[in-house]
Scaffold this active site. Sequence first.
Site, short mmCIF file in Angstrom:
data_model
loop_
_atom_site.label_atom_id
_atom_site.label_comp_id
_atom_site.label_asym_id
_atom_site.label_seq_id
_atom_site.Cartn_x
_atom_site.Cartn_y
_atom_site.Cartn_z
N SER A 40 0.85 -1.19 0.00
CA SER A 40 0.00 0.00 0.00
C SER A 40 0.88 1.23 0.00
CB SER A 40 -0.87 0.02 1.26
OG SER A 40 -1.53 1.28 1.39
N TYR A 53 -1.74 -1.09 10.75
CA TYR A 53 -1.84 -1.45 9.33
C TYR A 53 -0.66 -0.89 8.53
CZ TYR A 53 -3.81 -1.42 4.56
OH TYR A 53 -4.03 -1.59 3.22
P1 NAD Z 1 -11.19 -6.50 0.36
O1 NAD Z 1 -11.93 -6.37 1.64
O2 NAD Z 1 -11.97 -6.70 -0.86
O3 NAD Z 1 -10.12 -7.66 0.46
C1 NAD Z 1 -9.47 -8.01 1.65
C2 NAD Z 1 -9.67 -9.50 1.85
O4 NAD Z 1 -8.86 -9.93 2.94
C3 NAD Z 1 -11.08 -9.88 2.22
O5 NAD Z 1 -11.88 -10.11 1.08
C4 NAD Z 1 -10.88 -11.15 3.03
O6 NAD Z 1 -11.15 -12.29 2.24
C5 NAD Z 1 -9.40 -11.15 3.35
N1 NAD Z 1 -9.14 -11.37 4.78
C6 NAD Z 1 -9.11 -10.46 5.76
N2 NAD Z 1 -8.85 -11.09 6.93
C7 NAD Z 1 -8.72 -12.41 6.66
C8 NAD Z 1 -8.43 -13.55 7.43
N3 NAD Z 1 -8.22 -13.46 8.77
N4 NAD Z 1 -8.40 -14.76 6.82
C9 NAD Z 1 -8.61 -14.87 5.49
N5 NAD Z 1 -8.87 -13.81 4.70
C10 NAD Z 1 -8.91 -12.60 5.28
O7 NAD Z 1 -10.29 -5.19 0.26
P2 NAD Z 1 -9.11 -4.78 -0.71
O8 NAD Z 1 -8.98 -3.32 -0.53
O9 NAD Z 1 -9.27 -5.34 -2.05
O10 NAD Z 1 -7.84 -5.43 -0.02
C11 NAD Z 1 -6.90 -6.20 -0.72
C12 NAD Z 1 -5.51 -5.70 -0.42
O11 NAD Z 1 -5.36 -4.37 -0.90
C13 NAD Z 1 -5.13 -5.65 1.05
O12 NAD Z 1 -3.81 -6.15 1.21
C14 NAD Z 1 -5.15 -4.18 1.37
O13 NAD Z 1 -4.28 -3.87 2.42
C15 NAD Z 1 -4.66 -3.63 0.06
N6 NAD Z 1 -4.91 -2.21 -0.16
C16 NAD Z 1 -6.17 -1.74 -0.23
C17 NAD Z 1 -6.36 -0.38 -0.42
C18 NAD Z 1 -7.74 0.21 -0.51
O14 NAD Z 1 -7.85 1.43 -0.48
N7 NAD Z 1 -8.79 -0.59 -0.63
C19 NAD Z 1 -5.27 0.48 -0.55
C20 NAD Z 1 -3.99 -0.04 -0.47
C21 NAD Z 1 -3.82 -1.40 -0.28
#
Ligand code: NAD
Length: 350
Positions: free
Chosen positions: A242, A255
């Site tokens: 991120s 985080y």
């Molecule tokens: P999202 O909620 O769609 O995906 C996150 C997923 O993590 C969930 O769908 C869930 O299946 C999984 N998860 C969480 N805890 C878990 C556990 N204990 N066991 C198994 N699975 C678990 O959200 P997203 O934003 O697509 O996140 C995906 C990645 O993107 C993450 O690493 C997040 O840090 C990163 N990210 C997101 C953003 C944003 O703004 N959305 C920005 C930067 C980075």
Amino acid sequence: MSDDHTPPSPTDTPDTSTRRRVLGKIGTGLAATFASPALALQGGAVTPSVSTRQPAQSIKRDPLTQYPRPPFPKQTQPWPGLASKMTPVPDHGEKTYQGSGRLTGRKALITGGDSGIGRAVAIAYAREGADVAINYLPAEESDAQEVVALIRAAGRKAVAIPGDLRSEAFCQSLVAQAVRELGGLDIVVSNAARQHQVPSILDLTTELFDWTMKTNLYAMFWIVKAAIPHFQPGACIIVTASEQAYDPSPNLLDYAQTKAAQVAFTKLLSKQLIPRGIRVNAVAPGPIWTPLQPSGGQDPAKLPQFGASTPMGRAGQPAELAAAYVTLASQESSYATGQVYGVNGGNALP
Ligand code: NAD
Ligand code: MG
């Protein structure tokens, strides 16, 4: 990163205000709105300049107005949240991503593959010719089944493996099951994460801190360690880090530390693994419209302005991340390892 305010948009004219309202409506019914793949993005007035056979993701558009801009409707969901319950429903490329055989025959495991960025990657990988196993939490079964159907519709094998990544034993069995059912493993996308905003360190409990560390760091370590013995030269690992690794928001103390550690993990592990012919890279997204945000990742009062403080003035959609993951996994990126690919609406990263 801070998503606390909306800078005036360079295109904020009466004409674009109308366009914003239209975009919001289009975004709401995204999945079912368009019949033609070439017109499926919620990008407002789309006039393909060439034949509709052109891959939808390659049609030239203005990135400022291609997707919904803030404000978003106020909304919250219980953790871990569902993509299907977001307004507008995120665009994961369901109607738009067209592959060109860049990952033919690959076998990929994607954690958090049910929703958000992981879902966009799963769709793109399947359409590029890969068989895909996804991991997710049992509470996300309905989102996961949508992804399974999309992978199968692309003519590829889909393996759904629900379970909680905070258990080392589960992480090991996840990799073993993926290898068994896919018949091998070439790509691991370590993407699942826990993000829970807490404004003060004084309120960040050991339990919450531990939860974030276990999900974002321990699980990545356990899964990658279990996967390496199954890799052949040409395999790769992609970590979803991120921009929080570089420019942390004040309410994401635990985080942001995990995201910075993921960058160090990527850079270091790439050096350990390149003698085996294995590449390790990361993607560093900016604010992306996914269930992570309304299910505790963001202050609900600030969610309507999500993404407003980026130079583009809007949040990204998961579909906008897919190309980075495809490119990094593809053999065309054979000389790229230890790199961090930023996709963040214009914030400069180191
Ligand atoms: P999202 O909620 O769609 O995906 C996150 C997923 O993590 C969930 O769908 C869930 O299946 C999984 N998860 C969480 N805890 C878990 C556990 N204990 N066991 C198994 N699975 C678990 O959200 P997203 O934003 O697509 O996140 C995906 C990645 O993107 C993450 O690493 C997040 O840090 C990163 N990210 C997101 C953003 C944003 O703004 N959305 C920005 C930067 C980075
Ligand atoms: Mg999910």
